[in-house]
Scaffold this active site. Structure first.
Site, PDB file in Angstrom:
ATOM      1  N   HIS A 257       0.852  -1.186   0.000  1.00  0.00           N
ATOM      2  CA  HIS A 257       0.000   0.000   0.000  1.00  0.00           C
ATOM      3  C   HIS A 257       0.889   1.238   0.000  1.00  0.00           C
ATOM      4  O   HIS A 257       1.874   1.298   0.732  1.00  0.00           O
ATOM      5  CB  HIS A 257      -0.904   0.011   1.234  1.00  0.00           C
ATOM      6  CG  HIS A 257      -2.088   0.901   1.094  1.00  0.00           C
ATOM      7  ND1 HIS A 257      -1.989   2.273   1.138  1.00  0.00           N
ATOM      8  CD2 HIS A 257      -3.411   0.626   0.915  1.00  0.00           C
ATOM      9  CE1 HIS A 257      -3.194   2.803   0.992  1.00  0.00           C
ATOM     10  NE2 HIS A 257      -4.078   1.819   0.849  1.00  0.00           N
ATOM     11  N   ARG A 303      -2.077   0.960  -7.441  1.00  0.00           N
ATOM     12  CA  ARG A 303      -1.308   1.008  -6.202  1.00  0.00           C
ATOM     13  C   ARG A 303       0.175   0.713  -6.404  1.00  0.00           C
ATOM     14  O   ARG A 303       1.029   1.305  -5.740  1.00  0.00           O
ATOM     15  CB  ARG A 303      -1.891   0.021  -5.193  1.00  0.00           C
ATOM     16  CG  ARG A 303      -3.139   0.530  -4.526  1.00  0.00           C
ATOM     17  CD  ARG A 303      -3.678  -0.455  -3.521  1.00  0.00           C
ATOM     18  NE  ARG A 303      -4.799   0.125  -2.799  1.00  0.00           N
ATOM     19  CZ  ARG A 303      -5.536  -0.542  -1.926  1.00  0.00           C
ATOM     20  NH1 ARG A 303      -5.275  -1.817  -1.671  1.00  0.00           N
ATOM     21  NH2 ARG A 303      -6.537   0.049  -1.293  1.00  0.00           N
ATOM     22  N   HIS A 362       0.689  -4.866   2.334  1.00  0.00           N
ATOM     23  CA  HIS A 362      -0.730  -4.652   2.645  1.00  0.00           C
ATOM     24  C   HIS A 362      -1.622  -5.829   2.286  1.00  0.00           C
ATOM     25  O   HIS A 362      -2.539  -6.166   3.033  1.00  0.00           O
ATOM     26  CB  HIS A 362      -1.210  -3.409   1.898  1.00  0.00           C
ATOM     27  CG  HIS A 362      -2.631  -3.034   2.172  1.00  0.00           C
ATOM     28  ND1 HIS A 362      -3.078  -2.696   3.432  1.00  0.00           N
ATOM     29  CD2 HIS A 362      -3.721  -2.940   1.349  1.00  0.00           C
ATOM     30  CE1 HIS A 362      -4.365  -2.400   3.377  1.00  0.00           C
ATOM     31  NE2 HIS A 362      -4.783  -2.556   2.132  1.00  0.00           N
ATOM     32  N   ARG A 397      -3.974  -6.129  -7.111  1.00  0.00           N
ATOM     33  CA  ARG A 397      -5.376  -6.006  -6.727  1.00  0.00           C
ATOM     34  C   ARG A 397      -5.908  -4.591  -6.946  1.00  0.00           C
ATOM     35  O   ARG A 397      -5.273  -3.605  -6.569  1.00  0.00           O
ATOM     36  CB  ARG A 397      -5.549  -6.381  -5.251  1.00  0.00           C
ATOM     37  CG  ARG A 397      -6.958  -6.182  -4.715  1.00  0.00           C
ATOM     38  CD  ARG A 397      -7.065  -6.663  -3.286  1.00  0.00           C
ATOM     39  NE  ARG A 397      -6.329  -5.850  -2.354  1.00  0.00           N
ATOM     40  CZ  ARG A 397      -6.829  -4.796  -1.701  1.00  0.00           C
ATOM     41  NH1 ARG A 397      -8.076  -4.431  -1.914  1.00  0.00           N
ATOM     42  NH2 ARG A 397      -6.094  -4.124  -0.839  1.00  0.00           N
TER      43      ARG A 397
END
Length: 552
Positions: A257, A303, A362, A397
């Protein structure tokens, strides 16, 4: 690969009858391990069958789900659709998503969320009672539901816990640390768990015998010294599945993250992506906004792009901050109370100053290979949530898809288990690795993985990691021990490091300095099984072509 020799002492696996290790046997129709959104969704959908749910912490109080701030994504607005949501998911996944799995996620997601709302989940609403929808990185529409501003996971878990507690057929066992899956003739027939009293003084070893075991144990963020994940996330389910021979997939893909609070805290408090969705900027210590120079979407880029941009800033000696003053301002305490709490705890007032942020581990796309029903390669074993690699997330993701995946695939697993022709569970064996790893291994291991198998990787750093892990194995005391968290972290470290070493390209969350380009030859998901003997690379390629296929 350097640093490996077949002359080194070899270790491997030892098998023990489950009954020889326990003092009690308990039976259940279905055994669910883990009490995040995925595990609770599965247990609830399986009632009225006799379901036993095990958690090594407390019901609703452990794992990543209650910590999830950012929200849950679904196509709920008139200008959105499951197809658009799927397109955004596929784009973020960098070519490795399973399109069929993504379609199931985005098509079934709205229904699962409406069911959760009917259970009593309280998502944020506007003045007219309509659901408020936010936007986060790499989403083309505003489709993110939040609860309490930045307490979405906590609210979802609260609603599911209340529903689960209302079902008398569901037996909840707290403070029950599962150490081993039990195998018989290639099938999973239960699990061994260490139950401790609430005071932590006494313990009982129990064989939970069941013809259907659902792993919903979450990820392994605690593998890294910088992580937003709670202390429970030690890769237990992945390590246990590896030891009994389940196929594994996507092991090199770990999402970092971009914005964890850069303070002396372990784990690092998350600074939700919703703040960037509301227009907050990433800046350096001079106040210079650098993301527009990196990507057309600036702060709303995927991300992996944002996390590496911060990493490069820090590598150049610059500090990084999230400036929320213009975007949120004085409304910060009411709109983002969780982040506000953590900031004030460390003397930061985001209404008056930028928030210091840093990348941190993360989420793990890595996991146990599953099909669209959550079935693994072993009969009797299903997996859902972060421990599973369903193909939804690919190499990276999409923000706020994890809670949705837990809801959708938790429900799909339950439906498959309910319709399965289950045999009566019998006696079996546990499979444990030789070598005893104590908790003193954990700080060293986490720092080593952050330094050598983190955001930026290359052959030299990965060889260093693998050699260090082999050295730790050889120096461990000779013997056999219950596979605790430290042992599981060591196993998962070997898995991730090896897969990262073998994938010689950069894709999504996996970035190689020595192979910086994305290579079409690597546009495929590769399945593995674990090779426990030391002195060898700890993975061997699976021969299941359906899991090794090139992604079209």
């Amino acid at each position: 690969m350097t640093g490996f020799s077949s002359k080194r002492p070899r270790s491997g696996l030892r098998r023990h009858a489950a009954e020889a290790l326990v003092s009690e046997v308990r039976d259940a129709d279905v055994l669910v391990i883990g009490t995040g959104v995925a595990g609770l969704s599965s247990a609830l959908a399986l009632a009225p069958r006799r379901v036993t749910v095990l958690t090594k912490s407390t019901l609703g109080g452990g794992g990543s789900s209650p910590w999830a701030q950012g929200g849950v994504a679904a196509a709920l607005s008139s200008d959105d659709s499951p197809q658009l949501h799927a397109e955004d998911t596929l784009e973020a996944g960098a070519g490795l998503c399973d399109a069929d799995a993504v379609a199931l996620l985005t098509e079934q997601g709205p229904r699962r969320l409406r069911e959760l709302i009917e259970l009593g989940a309280r998502f944020d609403r506007g003045e007219l009672g309509e659901l408020k929808l936010g936007r986060e990185g790499a989403h083309s529409r505003r489709r993110i539901l939040h609860a309490g501003g930045d307490a979405t996971g906590r609210e979802m878990v609260r609603a599911l816990v209340e529903a689960v507690r209302s079902q008398p057929e569901i037996d909840i066992a707290e403070s029950a640390e599962v150490t081993d899956l039990v195998r018989r003739n290639g099938e999973i027939v239960g699990a061994v768990a260490r139950h401790t009293t609430p005071s932590g003084v006494g313990e009982t070893w129990v064989y939970h015998r069941s013809p259907a075991v659902i792993l919903a144990t979450g990820g392994f963020g605690q593998l890294y010294s910088r992580t937003t994940n709670p202390i429970e996330n030690t890769g237990d389910g992945l390590a246990m599945a590896a030891r009994v021979g389940a196929r594994l997939i996507d092991l090199e893909f770990v999402q970092f993250h971009p914005t964890a609070l850069d303070v002396a805290a372990d784990p690092s408090p998350l600074v939700t992506e919703a703040l960037r969705g509301e227009g907050s900027w990433l800046v350096d210590e001079r106040g210079h906004r650098f993301m527009p120079e990196v990507h057309d979407l600036a702060e709303l880029a995927p991300r992996d792009v944002v996390a590496r941009a911060l990493w490069f800033q820090q590598a150049a000696g610059r500090s990084t901050f999230l400036d929320t003053r213009d975007a949120v301002g004085d409304a910060f305490p009411e709109r983002f109370p969780t982040v506000w709490f953590h900031c004030r705890r460390y003397g930061i007032d985001p209404r008056r100053q930028p928030i210091p942020v840093t990348p941190a581990a993360h989420y793990t796309m890595a996991g146990i290979a599953t099909d669209a029903r959550g079935r693994t390669s072993l009969d009797g074993l299903w997996a859902c949530g972060e421990v599973a690699a369903s193909g939804v997330h690919g190499a990276n993701r999409l923000a706020s898809n994890s809670l949705l995946e837990a809801l959708v695939y938790g429900h799909r697993v339950a439906a498959d288990v309910a319709n399965a022709d289950l045999k009566e569970a019998r006696a079996g064996e546990v499979v444990r690795e030789t070598g005893v790893f104590g908790e003193d291994l954990r700080p060293w291991l986490r720092a080593m993985m952050w330094n050598h198998v983190g955001l930026m990787r290359d052959a030299e750093s990965l060889e260093t990691a693998l050699s260090a892990l082999e050295g730790a194995s050889r120096s461990a005391a000779d013997g056999i021990a219950a596979a605790g968290e430290a042992q599981n972290l060591w196993t998962v470290a070997r898995l991730v490091s090896t897969a990262a070493y073998i994938r010689e390209e950069s894709r999504g969350s996996h970035h190689r300095r020595d192979f910086p380009a994305t290579d079409i030859a690597w546009r495929r998901r590769v399945a593995w099984t674990y090779r426990p003997r030391s002195g060898d690379l700890p993975l061997r390629r699976s021969h299941d072509e359906t899991l090794m296929r090139e992604i079209a």
